[in-house]
Scaffold this motif. Structure first.
Motif, mmCIF file in Angstrom:
data_model
loop_
_atom_site.group_PDB
_atom_site.id
_atom_site.type_symbol
_atom_site.label_atom_id
_atom_site.label_comp_id
_atom_site.label_asym_id
_atom_site.label_seq_id
_atom_site.Cartn_x
_atom_site.Cartn_y
_atom_site.Cartn_z
ATOM 1 N N CYS A 280 11.225 -20.922 -3.057
ATOM 2 C CA CYS A 280 12.300 -20.144 -2.443
ATOM 3 C C CYS A 280 12.548 -18.915 -3.305
ATOM 4 C CB CYS A 280 13.587 -20.965 -2.376
ATOM 5 S SG CYS A 280 13.448 -22.406 -1.321
ATOM 6 N N SER A 281 12.925 -17.805 -2.677
ATOM 7 C CA SER A 281 13.130 -16.580 -3.435
ATOM 8 C C SER A 281 14.508 -16.000 -3.143
ATOM 9 C CB SER A 281 12.055 -15.553 -3.077
ATOM 10 O OG SER A 281 12.135 -15.247 -1.697
ATOM 11 N N PHE A 282 14.893 -15.015 -3.925
ATOM 12 C CA PHE A 282 16.181 -14.373 -3.659
ATOM 13 C C PHE A 282 16.063 -13.374 -2.524
ATOM 14 C CE2 PHE A 282 19.565 -11.208 -4.414
ATOM 15 C CZ PHE A 282 20.645 -12.052 -4.212
ATOM 16 N N ALA A 368 23.294 -18.106 -9.202
ATOM 17 C CA ALA A 368 24.028 -19.087 -8.386
ATOM 18 C C ALA A 368 23.268 -19.380 -7.099
ATOM 19 C CB ALA A 368 25.428 -18.555 -8.074
ATOM 20 N N HIS A 369 22.690 -18.342 -6.487
ATOM 21 C CA HIS A 369 21.898 -18.518 -5.266
ATOM 22 C C HIS A 369 20.711 -19.461 -5.535
ATOM 23 C CE1 HIS A 369 19.663 -17.009 -1.587
ATOM 24 N NE2 HIS A 369 18.629 -17.332 -2.358
ATOM 25 N N GLU A 370 20.024 -19.243 -6.657
ATOM 26 C CA GLU A 370 18.852 -20.084 -6.950
ATOM 27 C C GLU A 370 19.265 -21.530 -7.214
ATOM 28 O OE1 GLU A 370 16.164 -18.869 -6.089
ATOM 29 O OE2 GLU A 370 16.917 -16.818 -6.004
ATOM 30 N N ALA A 372 21.851 -22.912 -5.944
ATOM 31 C CA ALA A 372 22.294 -23.442 -4.652
ATOM 32 C C ALA A 372 21.108 -23.882 -3.789
ATOM 33 C CB ALA A 372 23.125 -22.390 -3.926
ATOM 34 N N HIS A 373 19.928 -23.302 -3.987
ATOM 35 C CA HIS A 373 18.736 -23.811 -3.281
ATOM 36 C C HIS A 373 18.526 -25.286 -3.643
ATOM 37 C CE1 HIS A 373 16.885 -20.632 -1.000
ATOM 38 N NE2 HIS A 373 16.857 -19.788 -2.027
ATOM 39 N N HIS A 374 18.851 -25.639 -4.899
ATOM 40 C CA HIS A 374 18.663 -27.020 -5.352
ATOM 41 C C HIS A 374 19.809 -27.941 -4.950
ATOM 42 C CE1 HIS A 374 15.050 -26.409 -7.727
ATOM 43 N NE2 HIS A 374 15.592 -25.368 -8.329
ATOM 44 N N CYS A 387 18.306 -23.810 2.825
ATOM 45 C CA CYS A 387 17.905 -22.558 3.472
ATOM 46 C C CYS A 387 18.610 -21.377 2.819
ATOM 47 C CB CYS A 387 18.261 -22.612 4.955
ATOM 48 S SG CYS A 387 17.189 -23.728 5.889
ATOM 49 N N GLU A 388 18.117 -20.161 3.105
ATOM 50 C CA GLU A 388 18.617 -18.951 2.431
ATOM 51 C C GLU A 388 20.104 -18.708 2.676
ATOM 52 O OE1 GLU A 388 17.027 -17.518 0.200
ATOM 53 O OE2 GLU A 388 15.052 -18.412 0.556
ATOM 54 N N GLY A 389 20.531 -18.776 3.926
ATOM 55 C CA GLY A 389 21.945 -18.519 4.221
ATOM 56 C C GLY A 389 22.839 -19.545 3.539
HETATM 57 ZN ZN LIG Z 1 16.721 -17.788 -1.827
#
Ligand SMILES: [Zn+2]
Length: 465
Positions: A280-282, A368-370, A372-374, A387-389
């Motif tokens: 997953c990426s930013f 924080a986004h990365e 939150a992927h976990h 998911c990204e959103g």
């Molecule tokens: Zn992402």
């Protein structure tokens, strides 16, 4: 002209700054905040690694860190007419620092490790001029005390575990363009003393540095690598017969500092990683490609690197089961999350960290986004990560609320969202553009709306679902 730490506002508090830097074992260029609108000061000292042999007044050599004020050091001007001069300043860090962006210069059968702003005398178009270590290339020649050219065999950057130290000869305040008594024999090649390096840092050394050098690419930067190859990022390949009295130890990035003693070089490549396909990426790859040409901070900027290292230390307290990676040398404008052999991974890449739109708060939002992927839960993609959103929403709603205590949550998210709006090139008061991104990256406008909703607790907007 922007004045750096050595002069004006930082100079006035130099003694206090040095006390903090030495007390905390901070390396050169570590930012030291003051209540001052001119920006942070830095632990300063443009210097030579401990153990570098410098010629003293009687012709013998001793290690740079052993000089004290009042000693005699052999010094000259560009005419290389050597004489014994008094040492008027001697200072540096303790032996325990991990000095980032150290330049290791190989020549003859030896090498010298210096901070990036160290000045060497070089032969330049028939003249002798000073050149900063972080601009040296294998096409340069250093100069021996007898005036002979000394071909540079290799230039490498990385971290260096050692103290750094320097001295000033004759006077602390040389006149403009006056190098007399300020050039030293440092391990068989000529360097400027500390007084000249301070002048150079405040932009007043125009008389003896070539302006062409200032335009030259920084060692390790993308432009440098494309011109001179990537060996500058790697472990030096030492020719046979290389100086056995001063062996260069090298180590990997994660080697615990305590296990290493003496001078150890950790090449920049030791921190580079390969992000697996499908992580997953930013931001999506096409946007990351586009952002490569956006304005960036310098490759040797001390602050942005410190921000991310500090952020990783914070977040590790709250999310200890994650392996945090920071690949400063990579120009990729992105950050990633994936799972490898059952271990959660988060990676921040140098190109993103150097983007001028992002500062500490914006980078905190990315981290924080990365995370939150976990930890963001459903909906998840094929990798099992959020998911990204969802990562956008959960990152600001939960991760940042947890890490940033009290009011600092609001000040950090407000600043982070403003930086993100600049990064995506959309208004900070964006409204929901409609539609639905599914599990993919929502549009920039939607992401700003999502972050704001996460702070206000008004639910994830439709565009991010
Ligand atoms: Zn992402």
């Amino acid at each position: 002209m922007v004045r750096q730490c050595s002069s004006a506002h930082c100079g006035a508090v130099d003694a206090e700054i040095n006390e903090i830097c030495i007390g905390e074992g901070w390396a050169i260029n570590h930012p030291v905040l003051t209540r001052d609108e001119n920006g942070p000061c830095n632990c300063s000292c443009s210097c030579l690694a401990f153990g570098t042999m410098v010629q003293v007044g009687d012709g013998s050599f001793k290690a740079i860190e052993t000089f004290v004020v009042g000693d005699r050091v052999l010094a000259a001007g560009t005419d290389l007419d050597w004489s014994a001069e008094p040492v008027v300043y001697s200072g540096g860090t303790t032996g325990a620092s991990r000095q980032k962006y150290t330049v290791l210069v190989l020549y003859s059968n030896t090498a010298v490790a210096v901070t990036s702003d160290h000045l060497f005398l070089v032969a330049s178009g028939g003249e002798r001029a000073l050149k900063q270590a972080d601009r040296l290339t294998v096409e340069d020649s250093l100069i021996s005390p007898e005036g002979h050219p000394v071909q540079v065999r290799g230039v490498h950057i990385g971290d260096y575990l050692a103290g750094f130290h320097h001295v000033a000869a004759r006077t602390k305040f040389p006149g403009p363009g006056d190098l007399d008594g300020h050039l030293l024999n440092t391990n068989g090649v000529i360097s400027a003393d500390y007084a000249v390096q301070i002048l150079n840092r405040s932009g007043e050394a125009a008389g003896f540095t070539s302006s062409a050098f200032a335009e030259a690419p920084l060692v390790g930067s993308a432009e440098y690598v494309s011109r001179y190859g990537d060996s500058c990022l790697k472990t030096p390949e030492l020719p046979s017969g290389f100086d056995e009295d001063a062996p260069i130890r090298t180590a990997s990035f994660d080697a615990p500092d305590v296990a290493l003693s003496g001078n150890t070089f950790i090449p920049a490549e030791a921190v580079s990683i390969t992000v697996p396909e499908g992580a997953c990426s930013f931001i999506p790859p096409d946007l990351a490609e586009e952002k490569r040409s956006a304005p960036k901070r310098a490759f040797n900027d001390p602050q942005a690197r410190e921000w991310v290292e500090a952020l990783i230390r914070f977040h590790r307290q709250f999310y200890p089961d994650v392996n945090y990676i920071f690949d400063w040398t990579n120009d990729d404008v992105n950050a990633y999350a994936w799972v490898e052999n059952g271990v959660r991974q988060v990676a921040m890449m140098g190109g993103l960290v150097r983007d001028q739109d992002l500062e500490l708060e914006g980078l905190a939002l990315v981290l924080a986004h990365e995370l939150a992927h976990h930890y963001g839960g459903s909906p998840t993609g094929t990798s099992g990560l959020s998911c990204e959103g969802q990562a956008d929403y959960f990152g600001v709603r939960n991760v940042m609320r947890k890490v940033w205590f009290g009011e600092s949550y609001i000040t950090t998210t407000d600043a982070g969202i403003a930086q993100m709006a600049a990064f995506f090139g959309v208004p900070a008061d964006s409204t929901d553009p409609g539609g639905s991104a599914g599990c993919a990256h929502p549009a920039g406008r939607c992401r700003i709306v999502t972050y704001r909703a996460a702070v206000s607790l008004t639910g994830k907007p439709g565009c991010a679902s």
